[in-house]
Design a protein around this motif. Sequence first.
Motif, PDB file in Angstrom:
ATOM      1  N   CYS A  41      -2.894 -37.679  41.436  1.00 24.17           N
ATOM      2  CA  CYS A  41      -4.372 -37.932  42.317  1.00 24.17           C
ATOM      3  C   CYS A  41      -4.313 -36.397  43.815  1.00 24.17           C
ATOM      4  CB  CYS A  41      -3.680 -38.763  43.586  1.00 24.17           C
ATOM      5  SG  CYS A  41      -4.135 -40.293  43.226  1.00 24.17           S
ATOM      6  N   ALA A  42      -3.255 -35.845  43.711  1.00 20.30           N
ATOM      7  CA  ALA A  42      -2.854 -35.098  45.209  1.00 20.30           C
ATOM      8  C   ALA A  42      -3.407 -33.195  44.727  1.00 20.30           C
ATOM      9  CB  ALA A  42      -1.693 -34.433  45.341  1.00 20.30           C
ATOM     10  N   ALA A  43      -3.353 -33.332  42.932  1.00 18.76           N
ATOM     11  CA  ALA A  43      -3.622 -32.326  42.038  1.00 18.76           C
ATOM     12  C   ALA A  43      -5.259 -32.798  41.654  1.00 18.76           C
ATOM     13  CB  ALA A  43      -2.980 -32.106  40.583  1.00 18.76           C
ATOM     14  N   LEU A  44      -5.630 -33.567  40.995  1.00 17.64           N
ATOM     15  CA  LEU A  44      -6.844 -33.332  41.155  1.00 17.64           C
ATOM     16  C   LEU A  44      -7.560 -33.265  42.487  1.00 17.64           C
ATOM     17  CD1 LEU A  44      -7.712 -36.678  39.264  1.00 17.64           C
ATOM     18  CD2 LEU A  44      -7.945 -34.250  38.905  1.00 17.64           C
ATOM     19  N   ALA A  45      -7.479 -33.377  43.659  1.00 16.09           N
ATOM     20  CA  ALA A  45      -7.895 -33.516  45.380  1.00 16.09           C
ATOM     21  C   ALA A  45      -7.692 -32.232  45.215  1.00 16.09           C
ATOM     22  CB  ALA A  45      -6.820 -34.270  46.187  1.00 16.09           C
ATOM     23  N   ALA A  46      -7.043 -31.585  45.626  1.00 16.33           N
ATOM     24  CA  ALA A  46      -7.139 -29.961  45.427  1.00 16.33           C
ATOM     25  C   ALA A  46      -7.409 -28.943  44.484  1.00 16.33           C
ATOM     26  CB  ALA A  46      -5.361 -29.058  45.232  1.00 16.33           C
ATOM     27  N   CYS A  47      -8.034 -29.684  43.272  1.00 15.77           N
ATOM     28  CA  CYS A  47      -9.745 -29.152  42.717  1.00 15.77           C
ATOM     29  C   CYS A  47     -10.468 -29.811  43.049  1.00 15.77           C
ATOM     30  CB  CYS A  47      -8.692 -29.459  40.585  1.00 15.77           C
ATOM     31  SG  CYS A  47      -7.915 -28.923  40.176  1.00 15.77           S
ATOM     32  N   ALA A  48     -10.729 -29.993  43.717  1.00 12.73           N
ATOM     33  CA  ALA A  48     -12.318 -30.432  43.942  1.00 12.73           C
ATOM     34  C   ALA A  48     -12.387 -30.038  45.574  1.00 12.73           C
ATOM     35  CB  ALA A  48     -12.603 -32.028  44.440  1.00 12.73           C
ATOM     36  N   THR A  49     -11.381 -29.394  45.767  1.00 14.63           N
ATOM     37  CA  THR A  49     -11.924 -28.289  47.161  1.00 14.63           C
ATOM     38  C   THR A  49     -12.120 -27.175  46.664  1.00 14.63           C
ATOM     39  OG1 THR A  49      -9.797 -30.098  48.671  1.00 14.63           O
ATOM     40  CG2 THR A  49     -10.945 -28.281  49.886  1.00 14.63           C
ATOM     41  N   ALA A  50     -12.932 -26.763  47.466  1.00 12.88           N
ATOM     42  CA  ALA A  50     -13.721 -25.494  47.329  1.00 12.88           C
ATOM     43  C   ALA A  50     -13.301 -24.591  48.016  1.00 12.88           C
ATOM     44  CB  ALA A  50     -15.317 -25.376  47.002  1.00 12.88           C
ATOM     45  N   THR A 100     -26.327 -17.292  56.142  1.00 11.86           N
ATOM     46  CA  THR A 100     -26.222 -19.123  56.256  1.00 11.86           C
ATOM     47  C   THR A 100     -24.260 -18.792  56.055  1.00 11.86           C
ATOM     48  OG1 THR A 100     -27.725 -20.102  56.976  1.00 11.86           O
ATOM     49  CG2 THR A 100     -26.006 -21.495  56.515  1.00 11.86           C
ATOM     50  N   PHE A 101     -23.925 -18.663  56.379  1.00 12.70           N
ATOM     51  CA  PHE A 101     -22.146 -18.742  55.491  1.00 12.70           C
ATOM     52  C   PHE A 101     -21.569 -20.344  55.917  1.00 12.70           C
ATOM     53  CE2 PHE A 101     -17.758 -18.617  54.206  1.00 12.70           C
ATOM     54  CZ  PHE A 101     -17.681 -17.636  53.318  1.00 12.70           C
ATOM     55  N   ARG A 102     -21.418 -21.189  54.370  1.00 10.23           N
ATOM     56  CA  ARG A 102     -21.240 -21.787  54.861  1.00 10.23           C
ATOM     57  C   ARG A 102     -19.477 -22.432  54.060  1.00 10.23           C
ATOM     58  NH1 ARG A 102     -22.897 -27.414  54.295  1.00 10.23           N
ATOM     59  NH2 ARG A 102     -24.787 -26.809  53.718  1.00 10.23           N
ATOM     60  N   GLY A 103     -18.196 -22.246  55.407  1.00  9.16           N
ATOM     61  CA  GLY A 103     -16.979 -22.547  54.725  1.00  9.16           C
ATOM     62  C   GLY A 103     -16.476 -23.679  53.610  1.00  9.16           C
ATOM     63  N   GLY A 104     -15.487 -23.714  52.894  1.00  7.96           N
ATOM     64  CA  GLY A 104     -14.915 -24.934  52.492  1.00  7.96           C
ATOM     65  C   GLY A 104     -14.100 -25.482  53.730  1.00  7.96           C
ATOM     66  N   PRO A 105     -14.025 -27.259  53.846  1.00  2.53           N
ATOM     67  CA  PRO A 105     -12.744 -27.559  54.270  1.00  2.53           C
ATOM     68  C   PRO A 105     -11.928 -27.461  54.377  1.00  2.53           C
ATOM     69  CG  PRO A 105     -14.139 -29.161  52.068  1.00  2.53           C
ATOM     70  CD  PRO A 105     -14.242 -27.670  51.731  1.00  2.53           C
ATOM     71  N   GLY A 106     -11.783 -27.011  55.916  1.00  4.90           N
ATOM     72  CA  GLY A 106     -10.291 -26.557  56.652  1.00  4.90           C
ATOM     73  C   GLY A 106     -10.439 -25.031  56.877  1.00  4.90           C
ATOM     74  N   ALA A 107     -11.808 -24.484  56.177  1.00  6.97           N
ATOM     75  CA  ALA A 107     -11.711 -22.873  56.692  1.00  6.97           C
ATOM     76  C   ALA A 107     -12.045 -22.648  58.275  1.00  6.97           C
ATOM     77  CB  ALA A 107     -12.722 -22.728  55.791  1.00  6.97           C
ATOM     78  N   PRO A 108     -10.752 -21.825  59.031  1.00  9.25           N
ATOM     79  CA  PRO A 108     -11.211 -21.668  60.028  1.00  9.25           C
ATOM     80  C   PRO A 108     -12.566 -20.940  60.668  1.00  9.25           C
ATOM     81  CG  PRO A 108      -9.553 -20.214  58.970  1.00  9.25           C
ATOM     82  CD  PRO A 108     -10.091 -21.015  58.388  1.00  9.25           C
ATOM     83  N   ASP A 153      -6.378 -38.042  53.824  1.00  8.90           N
ATOM     84  CA  ASP A 153      -7.354 -36.918  53.636  1.00  8.90           C
ATOM     85  C   ASP A 153      -6.779 -36.186  52.666  1.00  8.90           C
ATOM     86  OD1 ASP A 153      -9.391 -35.595  53.721  1.00  8.90           O
ATOM     87  OD2 ASP A 153      -8.696 -35.002  55.848  1.00  8.90           O
ATOM     88  N   LEU A 154      -7.141 -35.254  51.219  1.00  7.81           N
ATOM     89  CA  LEU A 154      -6.323 -34.139  51.228  1.00  7.81           C
ATOM     90  C   LEU A 154      -7.413 -32.560  51.288  1.00  7.81           C
ATOM     91  CD1 LEU A 154      -4.279 -35.842  48.145  1.00  7.81           C
ATOM     92  CD2 LEU A 154      -3.668 -35.470  50.450  1.00  7.81           C
ATOM     93  N   SER A 155      -8.423 -33.802  52.140  1.00  5.55           N
ATOM     94  CA  SER A 155      -9.421 -32.224  51.914  1.00  5.55           C
ATOM     95  C   SER A 155      -9.360 -30.910  52.380  1.00  5.55           C
ATOM     96  CB  SER A 155     -10.684 -33.233  52.367  1.00  5.55           C
ATOM     97  OG  SER A 155     -10.475 -33.118  54.053  1.00  5.55           O
ATOM     98  N   GLY A 156      -8.193 -30.669  53.868  1.00  5.20           N
ATOM     99  CA  GLY A 156      -8.379 -30.152  54.691  1.00  5.20           C
ATOM    100  C   GLY A 156      -8.665 -29.969  55.831  1.00  5.20           C
ATOM    101  N   GLY A 157      -9.892 -30.542  56.494  1.00  7.12           N
ATOM    102  CA  GLY A 157     -11.012 -31.061  57.414  1.00  7.12           C
ATOM    103  C   GLY A 157     -12.318 -30.688  56.915  1.00  7.12           C
ATOM    104  N   PRO A 158     -13.045 -31.154  57.866  1.00  4.26           N
ATOM    105  CA  PRO A 158     -14.115 -30.821  58.221  1.00  4.26           C
ATOM    106  C   PRO A 158     -14.624 -29.524  57.329  1.00  4.26           C
ATOM    107  CG  PRO A 158     -13.619 -30.767  60.254  1.00  4.26           C
ATOM    108  CD  PRO A 158     -12.473 -31.222  59.799  1.00  4.26           C
ATOM    109  N   ALA A 159     -15.809 -29.075  57.040  1.00  4.36           N
ATOM    110  CA  ALA A 159     -16.496 -27.915  56.484  1.00  4.36           C
ATOM    111  C   ALA A 159     -17.403 -27.248  57.268  1.00  4.36           C
ATOM    112  CB  ALA A 159     -17.512 -28.722  55.220  1.00  4.36           C
ATOM    113  N   LEU A 160     -17.085 -25.860  58.566  1.00  9.51           N
ATOM    114  CA  LEU A 160     -18.376 -25.566  58.710  1.00  9.51           C
ATOM    115  C   LEU A 160     -19.438 -24.702  58.061  1.00  9.51           C
ATOM    116  CD1 LEU A 160     -15.604 -24.689  61.465  1.00  9.51           C
ATOM    117  CD2 LEU A 160     -16.965 -26.993  61.751  1.00  9.51           C
ATOM    118  N   THR A 161     -20.722 -25.007  58.853  1.00  9.72           N
ATOM    119  CA  THR A 161     -21.253 -23.552  58.227  1.00  9.72           C
ATOM    120  C   THR A 161     -21.914 -22.852  60.061  1.00  9.72           C
ATOM    121  OG1 THR A 161     -21.816 -25.420  56.220  1.00  9.72           O
ATOM    122  CG2 THR A 161     -23.699 -23.698  57.338  1.00  9.72           C
TER     123      THR A 161
END
Length: 164
Positions: free
Chosen positions: A11-20, A48-56, A122-130
């Motif tokens: 499940c952790a490996a699949l979640a990591a693959c799903a996070t862009a 516009t720039f959309r970051g991946g989940p958890g991008a600073p 939650d394995l996504s790393g956080g919210p996505a910022l745009t």
Amino acid sequence: MRRLIATVALCAALAACATAPTVYAPAAGAQAVGFSELRIEPGRYRVTFRGGPGAPMTQVADYALLRAADLTLADGYDWFRVVDRYVAQSGDGGGSRLSVGAGGGSGGYRSGVGVGGGASFDLSGGPALTQTIEIIMGKGAPPSSARGEVYNAADVRRTIGARI
């Protein structure tokens, strides 16, 4: 126990693959990670720039500025001024959740009761910022009385571009 550990690892490996990951590249779609722009009129864009989940936030802001600099140079201008800026957040970062349920039933001569539980992490790393910025481009020396942030496009390209 081994089966549980293997399931959690899968499940952790699949979640990591799903996070862009957040990379400086064109966005493949409206909600995809990357940059996009809209030409409003000659010398004026909305970038516009959309970051991946958890991008600073600093990375998302830098990549929006870098795209503005690339557009400015490609259109033959020297500098750009940010006249509007806003940030949006999508997703809540998830968080961990725990749930418990119970149920029962009977039919004829038999009855049963069941209790179940579930957990999610939650394995996504956080919210996505745009970040979206609107820019006006110019040639020659930037105006000294310009309101807002004024950037030399070549300097932005050299400085931020060197970090990616």
